[in-house]
Structure formats: C-alpha cells, structure tokens
Design a protein around this motif. Sequence first.
Motif, PDB file in Angstrom:
ATOM      1  N   GLU A   1       0.829  -1.216   0.000  1.00  0.00           N
ATOM      2  CA  GLU A   1       0.000   0.000   0.000  1.00  0.00           C
ATOM      3  C   GLU A   1       0.861   1.263   0.000  1.00  0.00           C
ATOM      4  O   GLU A   1       0.518   2.252  -0.625  1.00  0.00           O
ATOM      5  N   GLN A   2       1.987   1.228   0.727  1.00  0.00           N
ATOM      6  CA  GLN A   2       2.854   2.401   0.792  1.00  0.00           C
ATOM      7  C   GLN A   2       3.559   2.621  -0.548  1.00  0.00           C
ATOM      8  O   GLN A   2       3.675   3.754  -1.015  1.00  0.00           O
TER       9      GLN A   2
ATOM     10  N   THR B   1       2.451   1.580  -3.494  1.00  0.00           N
ATOM     11  CA  THR B   1       1.405   1.994  -4.437  1.00  0.00           C
ATOM     12  C   THR B   1       1.067   3.467  -4.246  1.00  0.00           C
ATOM     13  O   THR B   1       0.917   4.215  -5.218  1.00  0.00           O
ATOM     14  N   SER B   2       0.962   3.896  -2.993  1.00  0.00           N
ATOM     15  CA  SER B   2       0.680   5.303  -2.702  1.00  0.00           C
ATOM     16  C   SER B   2       1.787   6.207  -3.238  1.00  0.00           C
ATOM     17  O   SER B   2       1.520   7.270  -3.807  1.00  0.00           O
TER      18      SER B   2
ATOM     19  N   LYS C   1       1.576   6.417  -6.958  1.00  0.00           N
ATOM     20  CA  LYS C   1       0.413   7.238  -7.302  1.00  0.00           C
ATOM     21  C   LYS C   1       0.763   8.722  -7.170  1.00  0.00           C
ATOM     22  O   LYS C   1       0.414   9.534  -8.014  1.00  0.00           O
ATOM     23  N   LYS C   2       1.479   9.084  -6.081  1.00  0.00           N
ATOM     24  CA  LYS C   2       1.928  10.470  -5.902  1.00  0.00           C
ATOM     25  C   LYS C   2       2.848  10.880  -7.047  1.00  0.00           C
ATOM     26  O   LYS C   2       2.750  11.992  -7.570  1.00  0.00           O
TER      27      LYS C   2
ATOM     28  N   PRO D   1       1.841  16.000   1.240  1.00  0.00           N
ATOM     29  CA  PRO D   1       1.733  14.875   0.302  1.00  0.00           C
ATOM     30  C   PRO D   1       3.048  14.449  -0.346  1.00  0.00           C
ATOM     31  O   PRO D   1       3.141  13.340  -0.851  1.00  0.00           O
TER      32      PRO D   1
ATOM     33  N   ASP E   1       8.811   9.394   2.219  1.00  0.00           N
ATOM     34  CA  ASP E   1       8.220   8.189   2.809  1.00  0.00           C
ATOM     35  C   ASP E   1       9.278   7.492   3.636  1.00  0.00           C
ATOM     36  O   ASP E   1      10.451   7.430   3.253  1.00  0.00           O
TER      37      ASP E   1
END
Length: 150
Positions: A46-47, A49-50, A53-54, A128, A132
């Motif tokens: 999920e991280q 993919t996020s 996506k960003k 945003p 990460d």
Amino acid sequence: MLEKDPSNNTTNTIPISIASQMTAVFRKNQNAEKGTFTEAAWFPAEQITSLTKKMTEFGGDGIRIYFGQYTDDIINQINKLGYGDKIPSTYAGMNTLLLVVTKIIDGKPRTDYFINKATEYGDPISQPTDPDNRAQLCPQVCDDESRLML
C-alpha cells in the motif's frame, strides 16, 4: 551506437547471484555484530502503491532513495507526530530508507519534489510529498531464508 538513457530502462534487474554477492559485501563491511545493523527494509504494498500514485499525480520522473539512520532523538520526534506508525525504540542506531518523489523542475530532471518547502521541520501535518519512511527493518522483520540473506 547511441547509449540508452538508464533512467528510462525498465529492465535494470540483476541476477540473484549478483544481488546476493552485493548483500554479502554489505554485511561483511558493517562494523557491528550480526543482528545489530539493518540488513533490509520492508515497505508494505500500500505504501509503495501510494508513492507511485503520488509520482504520477505530481508529474514525477522517478523516486530517489536516501539512506538515513535512526537515533533515540529522531525516533522520539517521529513518534510525536500526529500521524503514521510509531518507530520501535529498538531501531536506534539502525539504518533506514527515505523515498522521495523526483520530477523535472526548472528544466532539471530528477529534482527532489516537495510541495511546501517552507513547512517547518516537525510540523504535525503530513505534506503529500514528504519523504516516505517507516519501513519495517531486519533484524526484527526478516526473511532469513531469502537467498539474499545467506
């Protein structure tokens, strides 16, 4: 013959036999006993993919990976933020990875992209494009059977 731009290559893989040599050299060059230094970092799907996506949403051209290290003070600062997973105190002294979206800015490719560069460090509001982090580290979360850990 024209050289291919390596930043556009989607097949920059290496055989496991070479990757295992690289991880073995890394472990050999640590000035600490096995089990006291970071051997790997795991990020949930999920991280990742996020993050991708960003990268797409903000017109990014890639992701830069920085190497960092946790200290007791840094762990305390992260754990005081009003969001995200808490970092175990056992991570003090361990290496970590910071993943940053890059994009073309002012004609310069592969520039680290942060939306609000004026935001003060330690701001409790996640931006945003903040780096990460918060992977699960090995030791603690390991795949000891991996061919890269042998």
